[in-house]
Design a protein around this motif. Structure first.
Motif, PDB file in Angstrom:
ATOM      1  N   LEU A  47      32.182  92.248 -21.582  1.00 27.66           N
ATOM      2  CA  LEU A  47      32.035  93.359 -20.656  1.00 27.66           C
ATOM      3  C   LEU A  47      31.251  94.509 -21.281  1.00 27.66           C
ATOM      4  O   LEU A  47      31.093  94.586 -22.503  1.00 27.66           O
ATOM      5  CB  LEU A  47      33.415  93.867 -20.233  1.00 27.66           C
ATOM      6  CG  LEU A  47      34.434  92.798 -19.787  1.00 27.66           C
ATOM      7  CD1 LEU A  47      35.783  93.444 -19.521  1.00 27.66           C
ATOM      8  CD2 LEU A  47      33.924  92.054 -18.562  1.00 27.66           C
ATOM      9  N   ASP A  61      30.171  90.189 -17.190  1.00 29.32           N
ATOM     10  CA  ASP A  61      29.998  91.175 -16.129  1.00 29.32           C
ATOM     11  C   ASP A  61      28.523  91.439 -15.837  1.00 29.32           C
ATOM     12  O   ASP A  61      27.634  90.736 -16.347  1.00 29.32           O
ATOM     13  CB  ASP A  61      30.769  92.458 -16.444  1.00 29.32           C
ATOM     14  CG  ASP A  61      30.118  93.323 -17.516  1.00 29.32           C
ATOM     15  OD1 ASP A  61      29.027  92.969 -18.024  1.00 29.32           O
ATOM     16  OD2 ASP A  61      30.699  94.376 -17.861  1.00 29.32           O
ATOM     17  N   MET A  89      34.049  94.157 -25.779  1.00 23.71           N
ATOM     18  CA  MET A  89      33.251  95.223 -25.204  1.00 23.71           C
ATOM     19  C   MET A  89      31.933  95.286 -25.974  1.00 23.71           C
ATOM     20  O   MET A  89      31.931  95.439 -27.203  1.00 23.71           O
ATOM     21  CB  MET A  89      33.979  96.561 -25.283  1.00 23.71           C
ATOM     22  CG  MET A  89      33.428  97.621 -24.350  1.00 23.71           C
ATOM     23  SD  MET A  89      33.494  97.167 -22.603  1.00 23.71           S
ATOM     24  CE  MET A  89      35.259  97.162 -22.281  1.00 23.71           C
ATOM     25  N   VAL A 140      30.317  98.977 -20.703  1.00 27.52           N
ATOM     26  CA  VAL A 140      30.705 100.241 -20.081  1.00 27.52           C
ATOM     27  C   VAL A 140      29.542 101.214 -20.193  1.00 27.52           C
ATOM     28  O   VAL A 140      28.606 101.002 -20.969  1.00 27.52           O
ATOM     29  CB  VAL A 140      31.952 100.861 -20.749  1.00 27.52           C
ATOM     30  CG1 VAL A 140      33.202 100.098 -20.407  1.00 27.52           C
ATOM     31  CG2 VAL A 140      31.780 100.944 -22.274  1.00 27.52           C
ATOM     32  N   GLU A 145      32.082  99.302 -10.457  1.00 26.89           N
ATOM     33  CA  GLU A 145      31.938  98.660 -11.760  1.00 26.89           C
ATOM     34  C   GLU A 145      33.234  98.748 -12.552  1.00 26.89           C
ATOM     35  O   GLU A 145      33.619  97.803 -13.245  1.00 26.89           O
ATOM     36  CB  GLU A 145      30.769  99.287 -12.520  1.00 26.89           C
ATOM     37  CG  GLU A 145      29.424  98.981 -11.876  1.00 26.89           C
ATOM     38  CD  GLU A 145      28.244  99.459 -12.706  1.00 26.89           C
ATOM     39  OE1 GLU A 145      28.455  99.830 -13.873  1.00 26.89           O
ATOM     40  OE2 GLU A 145      27.124  99.457 -12.169  1.00 26.89           O
ATOM     41  N   ALA A 146      33.918  99.890 -12.465  1.00 27.72           N
ATOM     42  CA  ALA A 146      35.184 100.041 -13.173  1.00 27.72           C
ATOM     43  C   ALA A 146      36.215  99.037 -12.664  1.00 27.72           C
ATOM     44  O   ALA A 146      36.954  98.429 -13.445  1.00 27.72           O
ATOM     45  CB  ALA A 146      35.706 101.467 -12.999  1.00 27.72           C
ATOM     46  N   GLY A 206      26.639  93.966 -16.641  1.00 26.04           N
ATOM     47  CA  GLY A 206      25.957  94.883 -17.545  1.00 26.04           C
ATOM     48  C   GLY A 206      24.694  94.287 -18.149  1.00 26.04           C
ATOM     49  O   GLY A 206      24.579  93.072 -18.320  1.00 26.04           O
ATOM     50  N   VAL A 264      39.314  90.474 -24.736  1.00 33.80           N
ATOM     51  CA  VAL A 264      38.274  91.294 -24.107  1.00 33.80           C
ATOM     52  C   VAL A 264      37.304  91.813 -25.163  1.00 33.80           C
ATOM     53  O   VAL A 264      37.701  92.549 -26.076  1.00 33.80           O
ATOM     54  CB  VAL A 264      38.885  92.483 -23.347  1.00 33.80           C
ATOM     55  CG1 VAL A 264      37.790  93.393 -22.803  1.00 33.80           C
ATOM     56  CG2 VAL A 264      39.769  91.985 -22.210  1.00 33.80           C
ATOM     57  N   ASN A 288      35.735  96.070 -11.276  1.00 34.22           N
ATOM     58  CA  ASN A 288      35.426  94.718 -11.738  1.00 34.22           C
ATOM     59  C   ASN A 288      35.771  94.545 -13.219  1.00 34.22           C
ATOM     60  O   ASN A 288      36.285  93.505 -13.638  1.00 34.22           O
ATOM     61  CB  ASN A 288      33.950  94.394 -11.511  1.00 34.22           C
ATOM     62  CG  ASN A 288      33.688  93.866 -10.113  1.00 34.22           C
ATOM     63  OD1 ASN A 288      34.603  93.715  -9.316  1.00 34.22           O
ATOM     64  ND2 ASN A 288      32.440  93.594  -9.806  1.00 34.22           N
ATOM     65  N   THR A 289      35.478  95.565 -14.014  1.00 34.47           N
ATOM     66  CA  THR A 289      35.797  95.505 -15.440  1.00 34.47           C
ATOM     67  C   THR A 289      37.295  95.346 -15.650  1.00 34.47           C
ATOM     68  O   THR A 289      37.751  94.504 -16.444  1.00 34.47           O
ATOM     69  CB  THR A 289      35.304  96.771 -16.154  1.00 34.47           C
ATOM     70  OG1 THR A 289      33.879  96.870 -16.030  1.00 34.47           O
ATOM     71  CG2 THR A 289      35.674  96.763 -17.635  1.00 34.47           C
ATOM     72  N   ALA A 321      32.784 104.657 -16.734  1.00 33.16           N
ATOM     73  CA  ALA A 321      31.888 103.880 -15.876  1.00 33.16           C
ATOM     74  C   ALA A 321      31.111 104.808 -14.960  1.00 33.16           C
ATOM     75  O   ALA A 321      31.531 105.947 -14.692  1.00 33.16           O
ATOM     76  CB  ALA A 321      32.684 102.882 -15.039  1.00 33.16           C
ATOM     77  N   ALA A 362      39.154  92.004 -17.227  1.00 37.24           N
ATOM     78  CA  ALA A 362      39.955  92.186 -18.441  1.00 37.24           C
ATOM     79  C   ALA A 362      41.382  91.689 -18.243  1.00 37.24           C
ATOM     80  O   ALA A 362      41.971  91.061 -19.132  1.00 37.24           O
ATOM     81  CB  ALA A 362      39.953  93.656 -18.842  1.00 37.24           C
TER      82      ALA A 362
END
Length: 250
Positions: free
Chosen positions: A169, A99, A202, A171, A186-187, A101, A200, A189-190, A181, A194
């Motif tokens: 990913l 992502d 994090m 957050v 952004e939320a 981030g 996943v 896309n996350t 988020a 996922a």
């Protein structure tokens, strides 16, 4: 010094810096960290600030866009330690999501020699992985110049066409209650990445642990593996929710 005077000073510092750690409050106000923690808790209950794991955040910071350049410059050693550990789990032939981030971006330096496919909405990731053996799939949509990322409905439709073995990913905050988020883009896309991944990951440096933000977008069930440099009581709580937690040393 009375509570009211300390509170005024705390608000002045948050106005100046946006987010301040407990030890900085203590030094500036000349009180103990215990007193600062007590004051921050009381002020958060009154809606005067947002309490974070390491200190407090100005309320308006929760809805202010934060540029990728600014985020990328923070906690670099911790992010590198996290990503070095994560890179060990990426093998030739993997298809992965990365992502936008700033922590996930630091993963690039550790995977450049791997024969993998990377699907990403991050322009810095694309730039970093060019001229490497990696096959790059840039998600399409609207470009957010500040975040150096692609967002929007078209981006989510693009993500839905692909399947990945792993997603890496980030957050803005993670607590026992869920994931947070700084924006709906952004939320979204996350969540999309996922949902299209077998596993996943994090990636969260210590500043994200115990921190809430503008939007709670999911509970912890979204996460399979949490990799962090934090090793406090919240880690046990995450583990109790069936998340594998890897704590790295910086």
């Amino acid at each position: 010094m009375t509570f009211q005077k300390r509170a005024n000073k705390i608000l002045e510092l948050l106005e100046a810096f946006g987010e301040v750690e407990i030890r900085q409050f203590a030094a500036e106000i000349d009180v103990s960290e215990v007193t600062v923690r007590r004051d921050l808790t009381a002020m958060a209950a009154k809606g005067l600030l947002y309490r974070t794991h390491g200190g407090a955040m100005k309320l308006s910071e929760l809805i202010k866009p934060v540029s990728f350049v600014n985020k990328a410059a923070v906690n670099v050693k911790a992010k590198d330690a996290i990503c070095k550990r994560v890179a060990e789990d990426i093998i030739d032939g993997d298809v992965i999501f990365i992502d936008c981030g700033s922590t996930a971006f630091r993963l690039c330096q550790f995977i450049k020699n791997k024969k993998i496919k990377v699907i990403t909405n991050s322009l810095p990731v694309v730039n970093e992985l060019q001229n490497s053996p990696i096959t790059i799939n840039l998600i399409g949509g609207e470009v957010d110049a500040s975040r150096q990322a692609v967002h929007g409905t078209m981006a989510q439709e693009h993500i839905a066409r692909y399947h990945a073995s792993k997603a890496f990913l980030g957050v803005d905050g993670i607590t026992g209650e869920g994931l947070y988020a700084g924006s709906e883009h952004e939320a979204s896309n996350t969540l999309a990445m996922a949902s299209q991944s077998d596993c996943v990951y994090m990636l969260c440096d210590a500043s994200k642990i115990g921190k809430t933000s503008y939007l709670k977008f999911n509970d912890l069930s979204l996460v399979n593996i949490l990799v962090t440099d934090y090793n406090g009581p919240e880690v046990t709580e995450f583990g109790a929710k069936r998340i594998s937690v890897f704590s790295v040393t910086v």
